[in-house]
Scaffold this active site. Structure first.
Site, mmCIF file in Angstrom:
data_model
loop_
_atom_site.group_PDB
_atom_site.id
_atom_site.type_symbol
_atom_site.label_atom_id
_atom_site.label_comp_id
_atom_site.label_asym_id
_atom_site.label_seq_id
_atom_site.Cartn_x
_atom_site.Cartn_y
_atom_site.Cartn_z
ATOM 1 N N LYS A 157 53.369 6.336 -48.804
ATOM 2 C CA LYS A 157 52.531 6.562 -48.566
ATOM 3 C C LYS A 157 51.847 6.122 -49.801
ATOM 4 O O LYS A 157 52.325 5.742 -51.300
ATOM 5 C CB LYS A 157 52.749 7.894 -49.576
HETATM 6 N N1 PPE Z 1 48.009 12.370 -44.481
HETATM 7 C C1 PPE Z 1 47.652 11.492 -45.309
HETATM 8 C C2 PPE Z 1 47.517 10.406 -44.751
HETATM 9 C C3 PPE Z 1 47.633 12.416 -46.905
HETATM 10 O O1 PPE Z 1 47.284 11.222 -47.592
HETATM 11 C C4 PPE Z 1 48.433 13.725 -47.575
HETATM 12 C C5 PPE Z 1 48.327 13.842 -48.566
HETATM 13 C C6 PPE Z 1 49.122 14.438 -46.193
HETATM 14 C C7 PPE Z 1 49.278 13.725 -44.726
HETATM 15 C C8 PPE Z 1 49.356 15.359 -46.795
HETATM 16 O O2 PPE Z 1 50.895 14.952 -47.541
HETATM 17 P P1 PPE Z 1 51.512 16.238 -48.504
HETATM 18 O O3 PPE Z 1 50.838 15.878 -49.337
HETATM 19 O O4 PPE Z 1 52.607 15.646 -48.370
HETATM 20 O O5 PPE Z 1 51.633 17.218 -47.420
HETATM 21 N N2 PPE Z 1 46.880 13.517 -49.196
HETATM 22 C C9 PPE Z 1 47.298 13.912 -50.819
HETATM 23 C C10 PPE Z 1 46.022 12.423 -51.389
HETATM 24 C C11 PPE Z 1 44.979 13.340 -50.863
HETATM 25 C C12 PPE Z 1 43.730 12.772 -52.119
HETATM 26 O O6 PPE Z 1 42.911 12.191 -51.809
HETATM 27 O O7 PPE Z 1 43.892 11.436 -53.436
HETATM 28 C C13 PPE Z 1 47.049 14.939 -51.042
HETATM 29 O O8 PPE Z 1 46.932 15.618 -50.985
HETATM 30 O O9 PPE Z 1 47.666 15.016 -52.672
#
Ligand code: PPE
Length: 311
Positions: A157
């Site tokens: 990330k």
């Molecule tokens: N894919 C991506 C690209 C992504 O950014 C997130 C989280 C996820 C999947 C889901 O991951 P998880 O949060 O572990 O379930 N995106 C984060 C950032 C959003 C933002 O705008 O900043 C979030 O949901 O916190």
């Protein structure tokens, strides 16, 4: 965004306004940061951070992939985040750990660029709009693909990955959609700009595997676990684009987006055009856990002790 009192920086708490870096920090030119997003929920027993250890582990994994050295252990970072939320006196919030390469050397090669670790939190409402969770969102397939294998690592990330996310999200917004779904380099379904995706057809739930350029979402893992517990058939599978158009239900998962139904894709109605029964079941199970209503049998909630002076 409403500022809070404190931000944690390299082992100590500083004032919100003092959390600054030099413009020539390595991260500014080269995108060398990794970060997390974690929600702290208000429960009857007080604030509790959801899957804090898993998020912190992914932060360290992301740093490891990019060879960014971190001087703090997972337990130190966990304790610091709990203390951060406690000190800021918030009942519920979003926690944002950021690890970056700082100020020092010039050029791409990060020599003499010290690692800076920041932990911040703030109150954050619904990600895809207030009615998204009940009504569902209208989304499109993005004209931008997700990052291809062996270009930028999707399992990390990193800040840099979100340049791709920004293209997806802005394009969707400008065309009147709440979010965009990216295909991977092969044209298979990958994920939203900030969410993992699930597709339901004939009672079976599908989600793309990690090899489809997706972030290994913690909410994704949570929903996979909950589906197993509820006896709902779940498979990780490479999914062709057109499966989205004939799905009975589609939903997003993410820390910010939580479990959000998708009601149309490219203006084609998904199923009945409203939150489907499997989405509803998983959403209910998810919120019962994060809100501390269902027993926390996996140890997913880290309680935050009462603040000195609650605000
Ligand atoms: N894919 C991506 C690209 C992504 O950014 C997130 C989280 C996820 C999947 C889901 O991951 P998880 O949060 O572990 O379930 N995106 C984060 C950032 C959003 C933002 O705008 O900043 C979030 O949901 O916190």
């Amino acid at each position: 965004m409403t500022p809070t009192d404190k931000i944690w920086h390299n082992g100590r708490f500083i004032a919100w306004d003092e959390a600054k870096i030099h413009v020539l920090s390595h991260v500014i030119s080269y995108g060398s940061s990794v970060f997390e997003g974690i929600r702290c929920y208000e429960t009857k027993q007080g604030p509790a951070i959801f899957r804090l250890r898993e998020h912190t582990r992914r932060l360290l994994d992301s740093a490891k992939i990019y060879r960014i050295p971190i001087d703090y252990s997972i337990d130190q970072l966990i304790d610091a985040q709990v203390e951060l939320v406690r000190l800021n006196g918030l009942r519920s919030c979003y926690v944002r750990p950021i690890v970056l390469r700082g100020y020092g050397g010039v050029g791409v090669m990060p020599v003499n660029n010290p690692t800076e670790v920041f932990l911040a939190c703030w109150e954050w409402g619904k990600y895809l709009g207030d009615e998204a969770l009940s009504e569902g969102v209208d989304v499109c397939i993005s004209s931008w693909n997700r990052i291809a294998p062996n270009t930028l690592p999707a399992l990390a990330k990193s800040g840099a990955n979100y340049m791709n996310s920004q293209l997806i999200r802005m394009e969707a917004h400008h065309n009147g959609y709440a979010e965009g779904i990216a295909l991977d380099a092969e044209g298979r379904i990958s994920e939203g700009s900030g969410e993992n995706i699930f597709v339901v057809r004939d009672g079976r739930i599908h989600t793309p595997p990690l090899g489809s350029s997706v972030l290994p979402g913690i909410t994704r893992d949570t929903v996979v676990t909950l589906a197993q517990e509820l006896g709902l058939p779940m498979v990780e599978a490479v999914i062709p684009r057109e499966m989205l158009y004939i799905a009975d239900e589609v939903f997003f998962t993410g820390t910010a987006a939580e479990v959000t139904p998708v009601r149309s894709i490219d203006r084609i109605q998904v199923g009945s055009g409203r939150r489907g029964p499997i989405t509803a079941k998983l959403q209910k199970a998810f919120f019962e856990i994060v809100e501390g209503i269902a027993p926390d049998k996996h140890g997913w909630l880290t309680p935050v002790p009462a603040a000195v002076a609650a605000k």
